[in-house]
Design a protein around this motif. Structure first.
Motif, PDB file in Angstrom:
ATOM      1  N   GLU A 155      82.194   9.436  43.085  1.00 33.42           N
ATOM      2  CA  GLU A 155      83.125   8.324  42.887  1.00 33.42           C
ATOM      3  C   GLU A 155      82.333   7.030  42.833  1.00 33.42           C
ATOM      4  OE1 GLU A 155      86.571  10.262  42.719  1.00 33.42           O
ATOM      5  OE2 GLU A 155      86.638   8.115  43.144  1.00 33.42           O
ATOM      6  N   ILE A 156      82.450   6.293  41.755  1.00 31.31           N
ATOM      7  CA  ILE A 156      81.736   5.019  41.686  1.00 31.31           C
ATOM      8  C   ILE A 156      82.748   3.894  41.599  1.00 31.31           C
ATOM      9  CG2 ILE A 156      80.114   3.601  40.423  1.00 31.31           C
ATOM     10  CD1 ILE A 156      78.762   6.001  39.418  1.00 31.31           C
ATOM     11  N   ASP A 157      82.653   2.994  42.543  1.00 32.11           N
ATOM     12  CA  ASP A 157      83.531   1.818  42.520  1.00 32.11           C
ATOM     13  C   ASP A 157      82.758   0.724  41.790  1.00 32.11           C
ATOM     14  OD1 ASP A 157      84.967  -0.452  43.023  1.00 32.11           O
ATOM     15  OD2 ASP A 157      85.334  -0.008  45.130  1.00 32.11           O
ATOM     16  N   TYR A 158      83.038   0.516  40.521  1.00 31.15           N
ATOM     17  CA  TYR A 158      82.227  -0.407  39.736  1.00 31.15           C
ATOM     18  C   TYR A 158      82.363  -1.841  40.168  1.00 31.15           C
ATOM     19  CZ  TYR A 158      80.712   3.287  36.674  1.00 31.15           C
ATOM     20  OH  TYR A 158      80.114   4.420  36.194  1.00 31.15           O
ATOM     21  N   TRP A 159      83.556  -2.177  40.654  1.00 27.37           N
ATOM     22  CA  TRP A 159      83.736  -3.556  41.109  1.00 27.37           C
ATOM     23  C   TRP A 159      82.837  -3.815  42.315  1.00 27.37           C
ATOM     24  CZ3 TRP A 159      84.477  -8.243  40.260  1.00 27.37           C
ATOM     25  CH2 TRP A 159      85.045  -9.138  41.174  1.00 27.37           C
ATOM     26  N   ALA A 160      82.772  -2.846  43.225  1.00 28.83           N
ATOM     27  CA  ALA A 160      81.905  -3.005  44.395  1.00 28.83           C
ATOM     28  C   ALA A 160      80.446  -3.009  43.965  1.00 28.83           C
ATOM     29  CB  ALA A 160      82.152  -1.877  45.382  1.00 28.83           C
ATOM     30  N   LEU A 161      80.128  -2.291  42.902  1.00 31.48           N
ATOM     31  CA  LEU A 161      78.744  -2.199  42.441  1.00 31.48           C
ATOM     32  C   LEU A 161      78.341  -3.422  41.617  1.00 31.48           C
ATOM     33  CD1 LEU A 161      76.414  -0.198  42.580  1.00 31.48           C
ATOM     34  CD2 LEU A 161      77.250   0.829  40.476  1.00 31.48           C
ATOM     35  N   SER A 162      79.316  -4.244  41.264  1.00 33.61           N
ATOM     36  CA  SER A 162      79.032  -5.324  40.309  1.00 33.61           C
ATOM     37  C   SER A 162      77.914  -6.283  40.722  1.00 33.61           C
ATOM     38  CB  SER A 162      80.308  -6.105  40.002  1.00 33.61           C
ATOM     39  OG  SER A 162      80.835  -6.654  41.194  1.00 33.61           O
ATOM     40  N   PRO A 163      77.800  -6.664  41.982  1.00 37.21           N
ATOM     41  CA  PRO A 163      76.681  -7.552  42.309  1.00 37.21           C
ATOM     42  C   PRO A 163      75.344  -6.916  41.971  1.00 37.21           C
ATOM     43  CG  PRO A 163      78.176  -7.355  44.180  1.00 37.21           C
ATOM     44  CD  PRO A 163      78.619  -6.358  43.176  1.00 37.21           C
ATOM     45  N   GLY A 169      78.420 -14.640  43.827  1.00 37.46           N
ATOM     46  CA  GLY A 169      79.835 -14.884  43.578  1.00 37.46           C
ATOM     47  C   GLY A 169      80.648 -13.605  43.647  1.00 37.46           C
ATOM     48  N   LEU A 170      80.093 -12.543  43.046  1.00 40.46           N
ATOM     49  CA  LEU A 170      80.805 -11.265  43.067  1.00 40.46           C
ATOM     50  C   LEU A 170      80.927 -10.737  44.495  1.00 40.46           C
ATOM     51  CD1 LEU A 170      79.188  -9.727  39.890  1.00 40.46           C
ATOM     52  CD2 LEU A 170      81.592 -10.325  40.189  1.00 40.46           C
TER      53      LEU A 170
END
Lengths: 99, 492, 490
Positions: C7-15, C52-53
């Motif tokens: 499971e990859i949470d891309y929003w969490a990975l965004s930084p 920011g992210l």
């Protein structure tokens, strides 16, 4: 299948590597000893992985091998840069920085 | 109200940073004068029967139970007034002598920061806040002594201040740990959430075995601050190099914070320990009296005489506090005020003498009274007060202290009285050698100028008033002092 | 056998993605000829975007990739501080001859790589990611130390750091092997489960594992007795790199220290807390004593950093939420105080041509107030005097220690602070010494960049005093970090 022997081997390799770093003066040999130590760790992880029947360890080892390679590349790069500038390649001689 | 009183000096100090250097003394003098007015208002409005008046408290660091709490009671009201009173002549003297050496703005800023820090120590009603201001006090004086001090007699400004700050911080940092431990011990004993409010800590009490080692950590910090023997190693060099206006307030007021700390924190919060270690502290105190007096009369440097005499006086004050007796404690608090009132004029007079003779050593001096009768009288009053002649408030203070000590240990009281006799010797010698005898060449006996008189005389006047009407102070402090002493007396 | 993608949470990975993008961009710019000039801006931009992210996900606590990375209060707060250190490091490096010689985009790429590794390390929740992130931040740092090609000490320091740092990594790896073997898992929470369910307390395998992991981490954050490399490497590396190293390696190292010991090894807390306390004590003694005789400011800061790391370990020893909060608060204070000091050093070096000796600062109290005050406040704050935030930081650590029953360590911190007076005050005294005939280098002409760096120094000095008086925002910030290590006493 008992893994003790593998662990003993790993410990031995680790000790030899550590000893080598402390004793040897040529930076290339020292890098070699570092490789030895990292491989020892990898071997230990593999043995445990076998014992536990868990795949995580094997993936870990693959990654360790890649990382070890990167490390050596940078190390050798520094050695070459030093060589090019005629800095003596002997860690005991590199006394510009007072220990 | 108390917050305004507390921060007013600092605000004016910041203003002093912004005006042209030559005018930096203006906000400084205005600030100290205004602070004095405010302090007087608070003192007049103070009512011992209503101790909660003026108190204010705001939660500052709730996670740690620390609050920004200020309060004023019988113990602190006159010390606050003394602080405000002492800073005015110091700033005035500095202004009249164009102190600052090119860095006037910073000088006055530091001086006023010192006033805020000292007021903070007296007004704080939260233990960590008290420790914070106690620690903060030394910072401006580190700069004042270090940057504007003069090398003298082998002591360099840098070396002397480093020694001073190390000594002081050793004590106060250990006190920080002790303060934190007090908070936790009180929390444990009471089961209520942690708080460092001093009245709260007194109400909860802390475990007896904890008291024993916490007592010594606090005592160490205060002993170093006052200083008492044997922790006065930093004092001689610091007194040698310090610029006089800064030295005046330092000696008069900052030393009292140590003694006040005993009354405010140690006795009420650690009563069992105070009782147990009473004799030990009394011995320290009386040794300081003898030591200070004895050394004072071997010295010919005026600053050293005053410095060691202060050690002796603080020894007396500590004696009074640890007599654990109402009379003695009242005497001690009264003496704190008196000593402050004596020291400021004394140190400023040292400056006047130095200007007339070119040195601060008694050796080549003499005859300054010749053309300066008014100066001679003022100095005489100060000297007489130093030796606690009957007729000076210091006499009353010492009498009360000795009275209280007598109840505890006749032997100690007798030895302490020897200190009184020694004081007479060095005080009179100081007066005689400077003012009487023939005037040597190179010395200039001139009358005190109106300006200087206006600076010094008010404090001397207060001294005289207190001599005749000590109940002005003693009447207000009585209740608070009793409360402290009784707490110790309540033990089984 | 079907492969189950994680499971990859891309929003969490965004930084992390933002940083990778920045890294790729700077690498490309290295060969882009004239365009290379925008590399610093690109680097800073990617770090700002990443920051920011992270802020955008403030207060959340989530799993990023199948349990191997965890984005929570601890990682967000520490990562933000690391990014701040990274941005400041880029600013410091812009005028640095080293960066020019090594080719600026390359230098920046290495820096970004290290920052990326550090950010990942704060999120690491699994032995594998722990190792990868650790190496990812270390290896570029070894190279960065060696980038001042004109000076022999720079290359030497790089090699020395590489050898000793890798020694530490290899030790850490070996320790990880034992932890894995004893607990049967690589994920931190699973390790804790594995350790508490089996009856392994006192088992030599797990104890050896913990011991070796401690040794490995101690190498990275420069704790004694594994600190030998610190003064030499700090002195040899270019000043911008030293500034970054001094602050960011501790941030990243202590983040994972906290997470690993307080999550994975939590069942064994009674075994390892004494070991860590001993290491803290030794570091405090060695660091403070070592700093006293130093004439080089960078070496002195190296030794004092060892002592400071010793204080910080106290926050982990207590194994409580309060301890982690105190640690975070202190690290934030440490960042402000250190970077303020280094700003002054950088300006002196780049504008006035001084070396890094303490003597070279003599008399700048009279000539250059804008530099004198930040370094004075930095020194006073590192001692722990009010009204700086350093005082509150030490107070917080001492409180956590006393509350946790480790009063003796609190007293040791105080004793260490007293000893540190000797060397920190020496700097203050030299700065403000009134000699007009000073041998120090006179101020040279300033440029806009140097003005900016002076500004940075002043900002940090102001923050150090500001937070010393109104610390609430910083306390809330630290509390975020503490929350992440949830189920602990205190």
């Amino acid at each position: 299948m008992s893994i003790e022997w593998y662990l003993v081997l790993a410990a031995l390799l680790f000790a030899i590597g550590a000893g080598g770093i402390l004793v040897r003066r040529n930076p290339v040999v020292i890098l070699l000893c570092l490789e030895l130590m990292l491989s020892a760790g990898a071997l230990a992880i593999l043995s445990f992985s076998r014992m536990l029947g868990d795949g995580d360890g094997q993936v870990f080892v693959l990654i360790v091998l890649v990382v070890a390679a990167c490390e050596v590349v940078v190390g050798l790069g520094l050695v070459v840069a030093m060589f090019r500038r005629r800095i003596p390649l002997d860690v005991d001689e590199t006394t510009e920085l007072r220990g | 109200m108390l917050s305004i009183l507390l921060w007013l000096p600092l605000v004016f100090g910041i203003v002093a940073l912004l005006v042209p250097a030559a005018r930096a003394w203006v906000p400084a003098l205005a600030g100290t004068a205004l602070t004095l007015v405010l302090a007087a208002v608070v003192a007049v409005g103070f009512d011992p029967g209503d101790p909660g008046r003026y108190a204010e408290s705001v939660s500052w660091i709730p996670e740690l139970g620390i609050s920004y709490s200020l309060a004023i009671d019988g113990l602190s009201v006159f010390l606050v007034l003394l602080t405000a009173l002492a800073w005015v002549p110091a700033v005035a003297f500095a202004a009249s002598r164009n102190a600052g050496d090119g860095r006037e703005r910073l000088f006055y800023f530091m001086l006023l920061l010192g006033e805020t820090a000292t007021l903070g120590a007296f007004l704080a009603s939260d233990l960590i806040l008290f420790v914070l201001f106690f620690d903060l006090m030394i910072v401006p004086f580190y700069f004042l002594f270090g940057l504007w001090g003069r090398t003298r007699d082998g002591a360099t400004a840098g070396g002397a201040t480093t020694k001073m700050i190390i000594y002081t911080l050793v004590g106060s940092l250990l006190m920080l740990v002790a303060a934190v431990a007090v908070g936790f011990s009180a929390e444990e004993v009471s089961g209520k959430p942690i708080s460092y409010s001093i009245p709260e800590l007194i109400a909860r009490g802390i475990g007896e075995s904890d008291q024993y080692w916490l007592f010594w950590l606090f005592a160490l910090a205060f002993f170093i601050k006052m200083p008492l023997f044997p922790f006065n190693g930093w004092m001689p060099d610091a007194y040698r190099v310090a610029p006089l206006p800064a030295l005046a307030v330092f000696s008069a007021v900052l030393s009292k914070v140590g003694a006040y700390g005993f009354l405010r924190v140690v006795l009420p919060v650690m009563p069992d320990a105070a009782e147990l270690f009473q004799t030990a502290i009394l011995i320290f105190a009386v040794v300081s009296i003898i030591y200070g007096s004895a050394i004072a009369f071997t010295k010919i440097d005026l600053r050293m005489i005053i410095g060691f005499s202060s050690v002796a006086q603080l020894g007396f004050i500590t004696l009074g506090i640890f007599a654990l007796d109402e009379t003695g404690a009242n005497g001690a608090l009264f003496q704190m005020i008196n000593h402050g009132l004596v020291v400021v004029p004394a140190i400023l007079i040292v400056g006047l003498i130095a200007e007339r003779t070119g040195s601060e050593d008694l050796g080549p001096m003499g005859g300054l009274a010749k053309n300066a009768p008014i100066f001679a009288v003022i100095f005489l009053i100060v000297t007489m007060a130093t030796l606690a002649i009957p007729g000076s408030p210091n006499f009353i203070g010492e009498f009360l202290i000795l009275n209280g000590t007598f109840q505890v240990s006749v032997a100690i009281a007798i030895v302490a009285s020897v200190g009184v006799a020694l004081a007479a010797y060095y005080a009179l010698r100081m007066y005689q050698r400077t003012m009487q005898n023939p005037l040597p060449p190179g010395s200039d006996s001139r009358e005190i100028s109106l300006r200087d008189a206006l600076i010094i005389v008010p404090m001397v006047l207060v001294l005289v008033i207190l001599a005749f009407a000590p109940q002005i102070v003693l009447g207000e402090t009585g209740d608070a002092v009793s409360a402290v002493v009784e707490k110790v007396g309540q033990l089984g | 056998m079907t492969f189950q993608p994680p499971e990859i949470d891309y929003w969490a990975l965004s930084p992390v993605i933002a940083l990778v993008f920045g890294l790729a961009l700077t690498v490309v710019l290295a060969v882009a000829g004239r365009l290379a000039r925008i590399a610093p801006a690109a680097a800073i931009l990617s770090m700002v975007v990443a920051g920011g992210l992270l802020i955008g996900q403030w207060g959340e606590s989530k799993d990023v990739i199948g349990g191997t990375l965890e984005l929570d209060g601890l990682s967000i707060t520490f990562s933000l501080l690391i990014l701040l250190a990274g941005i400041v490091a880029v600013l410091f490096s812009l005028g640095d001859p080293a960066a020019r010689e090594a080719g600026r985009p390359d230098f920046l790429a290495l820096l970004l790589g290290s920052v990326l590794g550090m950010v990942l390390l704060t999120q690491a929740n699994n032995l594998v990611t722990f190792f990868i992130a650790l190496e990812l931040f270390s290896i570029p740092l070894y190279a960065l130390c060696g980038t001042d090609l004109r000076r022999e000490d720079s290359l030497e320091s790089g090699l020395k750091y590489l050898i000793i740092g890798s020694l530490g990594s290899a030790t850490l790896l070996f320790g990880m092997a034992f932890v894995y073997g004893a607990s049967g898992a690589t994920g931190f929470e699973q390790i804790a489960d594995g350790l508490s369910s089996s009856d392994l307390l006192g088992d030599p395998i797990i104890l050896t594992g913990v011991g070796l992991v401690t040794v490995g981490l101690a190498f990275k954050v420069s704790l004694a007795p594994f600190h030998q490399w610190t003064p030499d490497v700090y002195q040899g590396a270019p000043t911008a790199v030293t500034a970054f190293m001094a602050v960011a390696t501790k941030l990243a190292g202590f983040a994972v220290f906290a997470r690993f010991f307080l999550t994975a090894l939590e069942p064994l807390a009674d075994e390892w807390d004494v070991i860590l306390a001993a290491i803290a004590a030794i570091s405090i003694v060695v660091g403070n004593l070592g700093a006293i005789s130093q004439d080089s400011l960078k070496r002195m800061l190296g030794y004092s950093g060892i002592a400071q790391a010793g204080y910080m370990v106290g926050g982990i020893v207590v194994a409580s939420t309060e301890g982690v909060e105190a640690l975070s608060f202190y690290l934030a204070a440490y960042l402000a105080l250190n970077l303020g000091t280094f700003a002054v050093l950088v300006v002196r070096e780049q504008r006035d041509g001084s070396d890094d000796s303490i003597e070279s600062l003599r008399g700048i109290g009279r000539r250059d107030r804008a530099l004198a005050w930040p370094i004075t406040i930095g020194m006073l704050g590192l001692i722990g005097l009010p009204p700086t935030v350093g005082f509150l930081g030490k107070l917080y650590l001492i409180t956590a220690l006393v509350d946790g029953g480790w009063t003796w360590l609190g007293i040791l911190i105080v004793l260490g602070s007293m000893a540190s007076l000797a060397y920190y005050l020496r700097v203050v005294g030299t700065v403000w010494s009134g000699e007009t005939e000073s041998p120090g280098h006179a101020p040279g002409p300033s440029s806009r960049l140097l003005g900016l760096i002076v500004g940075v120094g002043i900002v940090f000095a102001v923050l150090s005093i500001g937070f010393g008086i109104l610390p609430d925002p910083l306390y809330d910030f630290a509390a975020q970090a503490g929350e992440a290590i949830g189920s602990l006493p205190g």
